[in-house]
Scaffold this motif. Sequence first.
Motif, PDB file in Angstrom:
ATOM      1  N   ASP A 123      -4.912   3.182   7.760  1.00 10.61           N
ATOM      2  CA  ASP A 123      -4.905   2.151   6.730  1.00 10.61           C
ATOM      3  C   ASP A 123      -5.266   2.713   5.358  1.00 10.61           C
ATOM      4  N   ALA A 124      -5.704   3.943   5.304  1.00 15.90           N
ATOM      5  CA  ALA A 124      -6.098   4.549   4.032  1.00 15.90           C
ATOM      6  C   ALA A 124      -4.893   4.670   3.108  1.00 15.90           C
ATOM      7  N   ALA A 125      -5.052   4.182   1.891  1.00 16.14           N
ATOM      8  CA  ALA A 125      -3.954   4.168   0.924  1.00 16.14           C
ATOM      9  C   ALA A 125      -4.464   3.567  -0.379  1.00 16.14           C
ATOM     10  N   VAL A 126      -3.617   3.613  -1.389  1.00 16.57           N
ATOM     11  CA  VAL A 126      -3.844   2.809  -2.585  1.00 16.57           C
ATOM     12  C   VAL A 126      -3.199   1.457  -2.327  1.00 16.57           C
ATOM     13  N   TYR A 127      -3.962   0.406  -2.525  1.00 19.75           N
ATOM     14  CA  TYR A 127      -3.487  -0.949  -2.284  1.00 19.75           C
ATOM     15  C   TYR A 127      -3.166  -1.630  -3.612  1.00 19.75           C
ATOM     16  N   TYR A 128      -1.990  -2.229  -3.661  1.00 17.87           N
ATOM     17  CA  TYR A 128      -1.511  -2.899  -4.868  1.00 17.87           C
ATOM     18  C   TYR A 128      -1.269  -4.381  -4.589  1.00 17.87           C
ATOM     19  N   CYS A 129      -1.599  -5.208  -5.563  1.00 15.87           N
ATOM     20  CA  CYS A 129      -1.149  -6.589  -5.460  1.00 15.87           C
ATOM     21  C   CYS A 129       0.034  -6.781  -6.401  1.00 15.87           C
ATOM     22  N   ARG A 171       0.840  -1.195   0.000  1.00 16.94           N
ATOM     23  CA  ARG A 171       0.000   0.000   0.000  1.00 16.94           C
ATOM     24  C   ARG A 171       0.874   1.244   0.000  1.00 16.94           C
ATOM     25  N   GLN A 172       0.287   2.322  -0.518  1.00 15.58           N
ATOM     26  CA  GLN A 172       1.000   3.592  -0.553  1.00 15.58           C
ATOM     27  C   GLN A 172       0.025   4.719  -0.260  1.00 15.58           C
ATOM     28  N   ALA A 173       0.321   5.446   0.793  1.00 10.13           N
ATOM     29  CA  ALA A 173      -0.464   6.613   1.166  1.00 10.13           C
ATOM     30  C   ALA A 173       0.184   7.863   0.573  1.00 10.13           C
ATOM     31  N   PRO A 174      -0.580   8.920   0.398  1.00 10.34           N
ATOM     32  CA  PRO A 174      -0.013  10.148  -0.166  1.00 10.34           C
ATOM     33  C   PRO A 174       1.191  10.643   0.625  1.00 10.34           C
ATOM     34  N   GLY A 175       2.270  10.928  -0.088  1.00  5.51           N
ATOM     35  CA  GLY A 175       3.461  11.442   0.554  1.00  5.51           C
ATOM     36  C   GLY A 175       4.310  10.413   1.268  1.00  5.51           C
ATOM     37  N   LYS A 176       3.919   9.144   1.158  1.00  5.50           N
ATOM     38  CA  LYS A 176       4.670   8.074   1.834  1.00  5.50           C
ATOM     39  C   LYS A 176       5.175   7.061   0.821  1.00  5.50           C
ATOM     40  N   GLU A 177       6.150   6.294   1.241  1.00  3.44           N
ATOM     41  CA  GLU A 177       6.674   5.247   0.393  1.00  3.44           C
ATOM     42  C   GLU A 177       5.730   4.042   0.396  1.00  3.44           C
ATOM     43  N   ARG A 178       5.839   3.264  -0.661  1.00  5.91           N
ATOM     44  CA  ARG A 178       5.058   2.033  -0.722  1.00  5.91           C
ATOM     45  C   ARG A 178       5.534   1.101   0.380  1.00  5.91           C
ATOM     46  N   GLU A 179       4.588   0.475   1.078  1.00  7.44           N
ATOM     47  CA  GLU A 179       4.955  -0.398   2.181  1.00  7.44           C
ATOM     48  C   GLU A 179       4.282  -1.754   2.054  1.00  7.44           C
ATOM     49  N   PHE A 180       4.964  -2.731   2.586  1.00  2.00           N
ATOM     50  CA  PHE A 180       4.471  -4.102   2.592  1.00  2.00           C
ATOM     51  C   PHE A 180       3.281  -4.241   3.525  1.00  2.00           C
ATOM     52  N   VAL A 181       2.298  -5.034   3.088  1.00  2.00           N
ATOM     53  CA  VAL A 181       1.135  -5.320   3.907  1.00  2.00           C
ATOM     54  C   VAL A 181       1.064  -6.812   4.257  1.00  2.00           C
ATOM     55  N   ALA A 182       1.087  -7.655   3.225  1.00  2.00           N
ATOM     56  CA  ALA A 182       0.950  -9.092   3.455  1.00  2.00           C
ATOM     57  C   ALA A 182       1.447  -9.852   2.235  1.00  2.00           C
ATOM     58  N   ALA A 183       1.822 -11.105   2.441  1.00  2.00           N
ATOM     59  CA  ALA A 183       2.254 -11.956   1.344  1.00  2.00           C
ATOM     60  C   ALA A 183       1.850 -13.393   1.628  1.00  2.00           C
ATOM     61  N   ILE A 184       1.738 -14.171   0.543  1.00  2.00           N
ATOM     62  CA  ILE A 184       1.306 -15.552   0.664  1.00  2.00           C
ATOM     63  C   ILE A 184       2.086 -16.399  -0.320  1.00  2.00           C
ATOM     64  N   VAL A 243      -0.636  -4.566  10.597  1.00  2.00           N
ATOM     65  CA  VAL A 243      -1.925  -5.141  10.190  1.00  2.00           C
ATOM     66  C   VAL A 243      -2.160  -6.526  10.778  1.00  2.00           C
ATOM     67  N   LYS A 244      -1.174  -7.058  11.459  1.00  2.00           N
ATOM     68  CA  LYS A 244      -1.282  -8.403  12.016  1.00  2.00           C
ATOM     69  C   LYS A 244      -2.472  -8.491  12.960  1.00  2.00           C
ATOM     70  N   GLY A 245      -3.260  -9.533  12.773  1.00  2.00           N
ATOM     71  CA  GLY A 245      -4.443  -9.708  13.602  1.00  2.00           C
ATOM     72  C   GLY A 245      -5.685  -9.022  13.072  1.00  2.00           C
ATOM     73  N   ARG A 246      -5.522  -8.139  12.104  1.00  2.00           N
ATOM     74  CA  ARG A 246      -6.664  -7.430  11.519  1.00  2.00           C
ATOM     75  C   ARG A 246      -6.882  -7.800  10.060  1.00  2.00           C
ATOM     76  N   PHE A 247      -5.810  -8.056   9.329  1.00  2.00           N
ATOM     77  CA  PHE A 247      -5.889  -8.379   7.912  1.00  2.00           C
ATOM     78  C   PHE A 247      -5.576  -9.852   7.698  1.00  2.00           C
ATOM     79  N   THR A 248      -6.190 -10.426   6.678  1.00  2.00           N
ATOM     80  CA  THR A 248      -5.933 -11.816   6.312  1.00  2.00           C
ATOM     81  C   THR A 248      -5.761 -11.921   4.805  1.00  2.00           C
ATOM     82  N   ILE A 249      -4.656 -12.511   4.397  1.00  4.68           N
ATOM     83  CA  ILE A 249      -4.419 -12.758   2.971  1.00  4.68           C
ATOM     84  C   ILE A 249      -4.781 -14.214   2.668  1.00  4.68           C
ATOM     85  N   ALA A 250      -5.391 -14.422   1.513  1.00  6.15           N
ATOM     86  CA  ALA A 250      -5.778 -15.770   1.096  1.00  6.15           C
ATOM     87  C   ALA A 250      -5.756 -15.817  -0.423  1.00  6.15           C
ATOM     88  N   ARG A 251      -5.761 -17.012  -0.957  1.00  7.21           N
ATOM     89  CA  ARG A 251      -5.738 -17.145  -2.416  1.00  7.21           C
ATOM     90  C   ARG A 251      -6.596 -18.325  -2.827  1.00  7.21           C
TER      91      ARG A 251
END
Length: 123
Positions: free
Chosen positions: A90-96, A38-51, A64-72
């Motif tokens: 948590d507001a940001a543009v989210y990228y996969c 994810r990337q918020a305005p004025g901030k660097e892109r940051e890792f959220v989750a991986a699978i 985000v641990k305990g609040r977000f869940t990644i699945a495929r």
Amino acid sequence: QVQLVESGGGLVQPGGSLRLSCAASGLTFSTCAMGWFRQAPGKEREFVAAISWGGGSTFYADSVKGRFTIARDNAKNTVYLQMNSLKPEDAAVYYCAARRGAPTSFATAYDSWGQGTQVTVSS
């Protein structure tokens, strides 16, 4: 041609939930690790989750641990990010993103990226 298309973003109140989806094509999805960043305005892109390719290993940012869940779902070539208890930060543009090999939190290790989906958390 690899395509990753995110969807599911939107406006949600603090404490609410959203589920993001990322549909993949043009790659052998079942052999790729997938990540959410994810990337918020004025901030660097940051890792959220991986699978991992089979879904057996998942990794999360501490924020985000305990609040977000990644699945495929490899049958649908889709990766999901279930986001609960959303906070304004948590507001940001989210990228996969997709990569061959093991999942990682390093954005530069990913080969393919989606265009992003906006998540806004506000009352």
